[in-house]
Design a protein around this motif. Structure first.
Motif, PDB file in Angstrom:
ATOM      1  N   ALA A   1      36.508  45.437  27.774  1.00 13.48           N
ATOM      2  CA  ALA A   1      37.914  45.520  28.435  1.00 13.48           C
ATOM      3  C   ALA A   1      39.053  43.990  29.321  1.00 13.48           C
ATOM      4  CB  ALA A   1      38.328  45.868  28.933  1.00 13.48           C
ATOM      5  N   PRO A   2      40.055  43.859  28.266  1.00 13.03           N
ATOM      6  CA  PRO A   2      40.813  42.519  29.039  1.00 13.03           C
ATOM      7  C   PRO A   2      41.425  42.393  30.314  1.00 13.03           C
ATOM      8  CG  PRO A   2      42.513  43.056  27.287  1.00 13.03           C
ATOM      9  CD  PRO A   2      40.765  43.910  26.782  1.00 13.03           C
ATOM     10  N   LEU A   3      40.969  41.440  31.070  1.00 10.02           N
ATOM     11  CA  LEU A   3      41.843  40.945  32.684  1.00 10.02           C
ATOM     12  C   LEU A   3      43.504  41.209  32.328  1.00 10.02           C
ATOM     13  CD1 LEU A   3      38.944  40.142  34.420  1.00 10.02           C
ATOM     14  CD2 LEU A   3      39.066  42.180  33.601  1.00 10.02           C
ATOM     15  N   TYR A   4      44.003  41.693  32.501  1.00  4.59           N
ATOM     16  CA  TYR A   4      45.388  41.625  33.314  1.00  4.59           C
ATOM     17  C   TYR A   4      45.796  41.687  34.321  1.00  4.59           C
ATOM     18  CZ  TYR A   4      45.978  43.552  28.456  1.00  4.59           C
ATOM     19  OH  TYR A   4      46.454  44.195  27.520  1.00  4.59           O
ATOM     20  N   VAL A   5      46.411  40.225  34.748  1.00  2.74           N
ATOM     21  CA  VAL A   5      46.550  39.899  36.116  1.00  2.74           C
ATOM     22  C   VAL A   5      48.285  38.820  36.290  1.00  2.74           C
ATOM     23  CG1 VAL A   5      46.545  38.723  37.854  1.00  2.74           C
ATOM     24  CG2 VAL A   5      44.071  39.375  36.609  1.00  2.74           C
ATOM     25  N   ASP A   6      48.709  39.621  36.832  1.00  6.27           N
ATOM     26  CA  ASP A   6      50.525  38.859  36.700  1.00  6.27           C
ATOM     27  C   ASP A   6      50.371  37.484  37.266  1.00  6.27           C
ATOM     28  OD1 ASP A   6      53.324  38.064  37.422  1.00  6.27           O
ATOM     29  OD2 ASP A   6      52.941  40.324  37.665  1.00  6.27           O
ATOM     30  N   GLY A   7      50.847  36.546  36.633  1.00  6.64           N
ATOM     31  CA  GLY A   7      50.956  34.928  36.936  1.00  6.64           C
ATOM     32  C   GLY A   7      51.795  34.525  38.298  1.00  6.64           C
ATOM     33  N   GLN A   8      52.539  35.783  39.185  1.00  7.16           N
ATOM     34  CA  GLN A   8      52.980  35.767  40.190  1.00  7.16           C
ATOM     35  C   GLN A   8      52.268  35.927  41.118  1.00  7.16           C
ATOM     36  OE1 GLN A   8      55.844  33.956  40.353  1.00  7.16           O
ATOM     37  NE2 GLN A   8      55.280  33.361  38.381  1.00  7.16           N
ATOM     38  N   ASP A   9      51.118  36.659  41.798  1.00 10.33           N
ATOM     39  CA  ASP A   9      50.536  37.118  42.323  1.00 10.33           C
ATOM     40  C   ASP A   9      49.766  36.150  43.153  1.00 10.33           C
ATOM     41  OD1 ASP A   9      49.227  39.397  43.766  1.00 10.33           O
ATOM     42  OD2 ASP A   9      48.599  40.332  42.082  1.00 10.33           O
ATOM     43  N   ALA A  10      49.394  36.554  44.163  1.00 10.84           N
ATOM     44  CA  ALA A  10      48.579  35.699  45.081  1.00 10.84           C
ATOM     45  C   ALA A  10      47.619  34.484  44.343  1.00 10.84           C
ATOM     46  CB  ALA A  10      48.699  35.854  46.492  1.00 10.84           C
ATOM     47  N   GLU A  11      47.588  33.232  44.892  1.00 14.10           N
ATOM     48  CA  GLU A  11      46.755  32.077  43.987  1.00 14.10           C
ATOM     49  C   GLU A  11      45.004  33.205  43.935  1.00 14.10           C
ATOM     50  OE1 GLU A  11      44.923  28.191  43.746  1.00 14.10           O
ATOM     51  OE2 GLU A  11      46.465  28.463  45.645  1.00 14.10           O
ATOM     52  N   VAL A  12      44.517  33.985  45.559  1.00 13.32           N
ATOM     53  CA  VAL A  12      43.131  34.503  45.311  1.00 13.32           C
ATOM     54  C   VAL A  12      42.992  35.637  44.665  1.00 13.32           C
ATOM     55  CG1 VAL A  12      44.516  35.554  47.379  1.00 13.32           C
ATOM     56  CG2 VAL A  12      41.458  35.197  47.332  1.00 13.32           C
ATOM     57  N   VAL A  13      44.491  36.039  44.179  1.00 12.83           N
ATOM     58  CA  VAL A  13      43.737  37.307  43.310  1.00 12.83           C
ATOM     59  C   VAL A  13      43.589  36.804  41.780  1.00 12.83           C
ATOM     60  CG1 VAL A  13      45.187  39.074  41.512  1.00 12.83           C
ATOM     61  CG2 VAL A  13      46.077  39.008  44.519  1.00 12.83           C
ATOM     62  N   GLN A  14      43.931  35.456  41.632  1.00 16.26           N
ATOM     63  CA  GLN A  14      43.732  34.852  40.395  1.00 16.26           C
ATOM     64  C   GLN A  14      42.058  34.242  40.389  1.00 16.26           C
ATOM     65  OE1 GLN A  14      46.766  34.937  38.234  1.00 16.26           O
ATOM     66  NE2 GLN A  14      47.611  35.320  39.333  1.00 16.26           N
ATOM     67  N   VAL A  15      41.816  34.041  41.664  1.00 18.07           N
ATOM     68  CA  VAL A  15      40.313  33.576  41.490  1.00 18.07           C
ATOM     69  C   VAL A  15      39.415  34.721  42.202  1.00 18.07           C
ATOM     70  CG1 VAL A  15      38.870  32.820  43.770  1.00 18.07           C
ATOM     71  CG2 VAL A  15      41.105  31.290  43.590  1.00 18.07           C
ATOM     72  N   ALA A  16      40.110  36.375  42.714  1.00 17.65           N
ATOM     73  CA  ALA A  16      39.188  37.302  42.294  1.00 17.65           C
ATOM     74  C   ALA A  16      39.005  37.545  41.408  1.00 17.65           C
ATOM     75  CB  ALA A  16      39.199  38.131  43.097  1.00 17.65           C
ATOM     76  N   ALA A  17      39.744  37.201  40.432  1.00 22.25           N
ATOM     77  CA  ALA A  17      39.890  37.730  38.428  1.00 22.25           C
ATOM     78  C   ALA A  17      38.825  36.979  38.053  1.00 22.25           C
ATOM     79  CB  ALA A  17      41.077  37.336  37.802  1.00 22.25           C
ATOM     80  N   GLU A  18      38.941  35.727  38.536  1.00 15.61           N
ATOM     81  CA  GLU A  18      37.760  34.866  37.258  1.00 15.61           C
ATOM     82  C   GLU A  18      36.483  35.085  38.193  1.00 15.61           C
ATOM     83  OE1 GLU A  18      39.438  31.385  38.941  1.00 15.61           O
ATOM     84  OE2 GLU A  18      41.316  31.126  37.421  1.00 15.61           O
ATOM     85  N   ALA A  19      36.360  35.042  38.939  1.00 15.62           N
ATOM     86  CA  ALA A  19      34.621  35.352  39.603  1.00 15.62           C
ATOM     87  C   ALA A  19      34.468  36.926  39.299  1.00 15.62           C
ATOM     88  CB  ALA A  19      35.320  35.545  40.856  1.00 15.62           C
TER      89      ALA A  19
END
Length: 331
Positions: A44-62
Motif C-alpha cells: 500500500a502506498p504511503l501518503y504524506v503531506d509535504g507541508q507536514d513536519a520534517e520528522v513526519v517525513q523521516v518517520a514515513a521513510e523509516a
C-alpha cells in the motif's frame, strides 16, 4: 555492527499509553475485513503531506524501510494531493496535513480527540476514506512527535524492534502484512520529558562513533545522533542530554548536531554540570574568559550563556539553571 548498550529510564518508556483492545493488529490471512498493507508482492502506498513536519517525513521513510525489511517489498511514497489508491496509508499531523484534517472533519477514526493533546497519536483502519472505495490505514498525531510515535508504534506491531539497528534484531520475514479493522487513540504521556543522557562516552561510544559513523570529524556527530534520535522516537522518548566528557567536542560545536535534533524533533538539554546548554569542559576557556564564577565574573558568564541562547533560537530545548564547577567539581 559494533554492539552498544544504552541506558534509558524505564519510567520514560512506560510513559506512552498502552494500545487499546480494538487497535489494528496483524491478521493471519487476507479477507474482506482486513487492510492489505502488503499483499501478493504489492505494498500500500504511503501518503504524506509535504507541508507536514520534517520528522513526519523521516518517520514515513523509516516505515518504508521497515516494511522492506519485513517483506522485501518497498511501498511507494505519494504526495497528499495525489489521487488516493484503493488501499492507502495516510500519515500526518492534525493541522499540518490536509488529508488528516479532511478525515477529521468527516469524523473518521476519532481524529478529533487528538486536537490540542501532547504527543498523542491515533492508528486506525477506516472504510471508504473521504468517500472513496476501499480502506485506509490512518496514522495521525496531535503534534509532530505524536505522529512519529504513531508511525513507529505501527512498525513495532508489524514486528520491527525499536532496537533493530542498535542491537541487530533482524525482523522475521513475512510474505504479506494484513491488519484488522479498529482504532487506537493513545493517551498523552504521563512523563512529559523522557530520554537519554550520554555519559562516560570516552570508553565506548565516542571511539566507536569516530570509527564507524562520523569518520569525517572523528567524533560523536550528526550521523551518530541521527541513529540515537531514531531510537528515541521508536521508544517514544523526546529528550537528549548530549555527550559531554573531555573526549568529545560540545554538541553545538558541530552545526549538524542541533540541525539533526530539529529534524528528528528531539529536545536538547544538558546534564547536571552544564547550565544553559553549555558544555563547560569544552567551551569555557579560563585563559580568555576568566574564572567560571558568577559572583566574581558575572559579565563573562552571562555573555557565555546569552550567546548559546541566541545560537539555539528556534530549537526545542530544555535549559537548566544553577552553577557548580566547570565539571564535577566545586566552584
Amino acid at each position: 555492527m559494533y554492539a552498544l548498550v544504552l541506558w534509558v529510564s524505564g519510567a520514560g518508556l512506560r510513559a506512552a499509553a498502552q494500545p487499546a483492545s480494538s487497535a489494528p493488529a496483524l491478521a493471519p490471512a487476507y479477507g474482506p475485513a482486513v487492510f492489505p498493507l502488503v499483499h501478493q508482492r504489492a505494498a500500500a502506498p504511503l501518503y504524506v503531506d509535504g507541508q507536514d513536519a520534517e520528522v513526519v517525513q523521516v518517520a514515513a521513510e523509516a516505515l518504508a524501510r521497515d516494511i522492506t525489511a519485513l517483506t522485501g517489498v518497498t511501498p511507494a511514497r505519494r504526495a497528499a494531493g495525489e489521487a488516493l489508491a484503493r488501499y492507502p496509508v495516510i500519515i500526518g499531523t492534525v493541522g499540518r496535513s490536509r488529508l488528516i484534517d479532511q478525515l477529521a472533519a468527516g469524523g473518521a477514526g476519532n481524529l478529533a480527540q487528538l486536537k490540542g493533546q501532547w504527543e498523542t497519536f491515533s492508528i486506525s483502519v477506516i472504510d471508504r476514506p473521504l468517500g472513496q472505495p476501499g480502506k485506509a490505514l490512518v496514522v495521525a498525531g496531535s503534534d509532530r512527535r505524536g505522529t512519529a510515535y504513531g508511525v513507529f508504534e505501527l512498525s513495532r506491531r508489524l514486528g520491527v524492534s525499536p532496537w533493530h539497528w542498535w542491537a541487530d534484531v533482524t525482523p522475521r520475514h513475512q510474505d504479506n502484512l494484513y491488519l484488522t479493522a479498529g482504532t487506537q487513540v493513545s493517551a498523552p504521556p504521563t512523563v512529559k520529558y523522557r530520554g537519554i543522557f550520554l555519559n562516560d562516552e570516552d570508553w565506548g561510544l565516542q571511539p566507536w562513533a569516530a570509527q564507524n559513523q562520523d569518520q569525517d570529524i572523528q567524533d560523536i556527530g550528526p550521523h551518530t545522533y541521527a541513529r540515537l534520535f531514531e531510537l528515541l522516537l521508536r521508544l517514544k522518548a523526546n529528550l537528549i542530554w548530549p555527550a559531554m566528557h573531555p573526549s568529545t567536542r560540545a554538541f553545538f560545536h558541530y552545526p549538524g548536531n542541533p540541525r539533526m535534533a530539529d529534524r528528528y524533533a528531539i529536545l536538547v538539554g544538558t546534564s547536571h554540570a552544564e547550565p544553559m546548554l553549555r558544555n563547560n569542559v569544552d567551551e569555557w576557556q579560563e585563559k580568555t574568559r576568566g574564572p567560571f564564577d558568577y559572583f566574581h565574573n558575572k559579565a563573562a558568564v552571562y555573555s557565555y550563556w546569552e550567546q548559546r541562547v541566541r545560537e539555539a533560537a528556534g530549537l526545542e530545548a530544555m535549559y537548566s539553571l544553577g552553577m557548580r564547577g566547570v565539571h564535577d567539581s566545586g566552584m
